[in-house]
Write a protein that holds these residues in place. Sequence first.
Motif, mmCIF file in Angstrom:
data_model
loop_
_atom_site.group_PDB
_atom_site.id
_atom_site.type_symbol
_atom_site.label_atom_id
_atom_site.label_comp_id
_atom_site.label_asym_id
_atom_site.label_seq_id
_atom_site.Cartn_x
_atom_site.Cartn_y
_atom_site.Cartn_z
ATOM 1 N N MET A 214 2.196 12.376 -4.917
ATOM 2 C CA MET A 214 1.878 11.301 -5.863
ATOM 3 C C MET A 214 0.650 10.514 -5.437
ATOM 4 S SD MET A 214 5.711 9.885 -6.773
ATOM 5 C CE MET A 214 5.102 8.767 -8.027
ATOM 6 N N GLY A 215 -0.032 11.011 -4.432
ATOM 7 C CA GLY A 215 -1.234 10.346 -3.957
ATOM 8 C C GLY A 215 -0.984 9.122 -3.104
ATOM 9 N N ARG A 216 0.239 8.973 -2.620
ATOM 10 C CA ARG A 216 0.551 7.820 -1.777
ATOM 11 C C ARG A 216 0.120 8.093 -0.336
ATOM 12 N NH1 ARG A 216 6.751 7.417 -3.758
ATOM 13 N NH2 ARG A 216 6.516 9.622 -3.159
ATOM 14 N N ASP A 217 -0.438 7.075 0.286
ATOM 15 C CA ASP A 217 -0.948 7.210 1.648
ATOM 16 C C ASP A 217 0.211 7.354 2.634
ATOM 17 O OD1 ASP A 217 -3.387 6.918 3.491
ATOM 18 O OD2 ASP A 217 -1.974 5.468 4.317
ATOM 19 N N GLU B 203 0.820 -1.210 0.000
ATOM 20 C CA GLU B 203 0.000 0.000 0.000
ATOM 21 C C GLU B 203 0.856 1.261 0.000
ATOM 22 O OE1 GLU B 203 -3.237 2.575 0.149
ATOM 23 O OE2 GLU B 203 -3.162 0.439 -0.326
ATOM 24 N N ALA B 204 2.024 1.196 0.619
ATOM 25 C CA ALA B 204 2.892 2.377 0.694
ATOM 26 C C ALA B 204 3.422 2.804 -0.670
ATOM 27 C CB ALA B 204 4.061 2.090 1.637
ATOM 28 N N LEU B 205 3.405 1.900 -1.648
ATOM 29 C CA LEU B 205 3.943 2.206 -2.976
ATOM 30 C C LEU B 205 2.857 2.554 -3.987
ATOM 31 C CD1 LEU B 205 6.596 -0.677 -3.163
ATOM 32 C CD2 LEU B 205 6.998 1.723 -2.573
ATOM 33 N N VAL B 206 1.594 2.422 -3.596
ATOM 34 C CA VAL B 206 0.480 2.672 -4.520
ATOM 35 C C VAL B 206 0.307 4.172 -4.749
ATOM 36 C CG1 VAL B 206 -2.019 2.460 -4.857
ATOM 37 C CG2 VAL B 206 -0.712 0.566 -3.847
ATOM 38 N N THR B 207 0.308 4.583 -6.005
ATOM 39 C CA THR B 207 0.098 5.992 -6.360
ATOM 40 C C THR B 207 -1.308 6.190 -6.914
ATOM 41 O OG1 THR B 207 0.991 5.663 -8.580
ATOM 42 C CG2 THR B 207 2.534 6.326 -6.874
ATOM 43 N N ASP B 208 -1.885 7.333 -6.599
ATOM 44 C CA ASP B 208 -3.220 7.687 -7.093
ATOM 45 C C ASP B 208 -3.295 9.211 -7.160
ATOM 46 O OD1 ASP B 208 -5.848 8.081 -7.715
ATOM 47 O OD2 ASP B 208 -6.669 6.904 -6.038
ATOM 48 N N PHE B 209 -3.090 9.757 -8.352
ATOM 49 C CA PHE B 209 -3.011 11.213 -8.509
ATOM 50 C C PHE B 209 -4.351 11.905 -8.271
ATOM 51 C CE2 PHE B 209 0.746 9.740 -10.761
ATOM 52 C CZ PHE B 209 1.705 10.622 -10.299
ATOM 53 N N THR C 144 4.567 5.835 6.417
ATOM 54 C CA THR C 144 5.201 6.050 7.717
ATOM 55 C C THR C 144 5.413 4.735 8.457
ATOM 56 O OG1 THR C 144 4.242 8.276 7.930
ATOM 57 C CG2 THR C 144 4.981 7.197 9.953
ATOM 58 N N LEU C 145 4.382 3.887 8.478
ATOM 59 C CA LEU C 145 4.516 2.591 9.150
ATOM 60 C C LEU C 145 5.562 1.717 8.465
ATOM 61 C CD1 LEU C 145 0.844 1.560 10.048
ATOM 62 C CD2 LEU C 145 2.650 2.342 11.588
ATOM 63 N N SER D 198 15.987 6.081 -2.927
ATOM 64 C CA SER D 198 14.766 6.891 -2.879
ATOM 65 C C SER D 198 13.516 6.089 -3.229
ATOM 66 C CB SER D 198 14.898 8.078 -3.844
ATOM 67 O OG SER D 198 15.147 7.616 -5.162
ATOM 68 N N GLU D 199 13.681 4.895 -3.824
ATOM 69 C CA GLU D 199 12.516 4.073 -4.154
ATOM 70 C C GLU D 199 11.924 3.406 -2.922
ATOM 71 O OE1 GLU D 199 15.422 3.793 -5.775
ATOM 72 O OE2 GLU D 199 14.871 4.764 -7.676
#
Length: 274
Positions: free
Chosen positions: A58-61, A34-40, A66-67, A218-219
Amino acid sequence: MKLWNGRKSMVCLLVLFISLLAAVTIAGQLYKTEALVTDFSRKNMPPCFSHPFGTDWMGRDMFARTLTGLSMSIRIGLLTAAVSTTFAFLLGLFAASMGKAADGLVVGLIDLVMGIPHILLLVLISFALGKGFKGVVVGISLTHWTSLARLIRGEVLQLKESQYIKIARKLGHGGFETALKHMTPHLIPQLLVGLVLLFPHAILHEASITFLGFGLSSEQPAIGVILSESMKYLAMGKWWLALFPGAFLVVVVLLFHLTGEMVGRLMDPGALHQ
């Protein structure tokens, strides 16, 4: 009320802190995808019910990121602290039990490492190894052992004057063999406390060199990466991008620090009555 005073209260708090740290570590692994999912369509959202820590550009949660970042920091802290503690233990034993030449060599090495600015040496090692996970782990492991090694050396020097150690030497046991077999049980409390107290230093330095660009790539959703990327957006009013990751990093470091102090006091029951 007396039932919850002293040792029992300390044990309850220790279990609570360890449970919180374990929960963060496990939750970070569960939120890794979920940390890598983008949604503009949801980018730069402030904290709300669906996204408690908001979202980034980038719309990432940010809650998931953070977790995941804290989980990675804790795992790196565990690994590097374990390696540093083992290194300090072996060098401390070697210095105090193998004669003046070995002692002078190890003490000189300790003084050399401690004489170089800590963060500079860490950055140099990480950069020389190509940065990334390997550079961070090796760099932290090779720069966090000195204080504990000096402590172990001092403890071994004191134990050498004990009667049972002198008897073991007279029976033909070698210096390092005697230290390893007969002194190690007495050193376990210091090793355990040192191991726990190395965690916060390892976590902070991992985040620091990653923030400076000499650590994890950075990824990866590491705390240092998150904080570094958020700096350019703070002037735009996106305060949540740095506030929550930074605050929770501080909380995790404090939990480790308090855990180390409690382990130390539990190993020394007399301290509970002070």
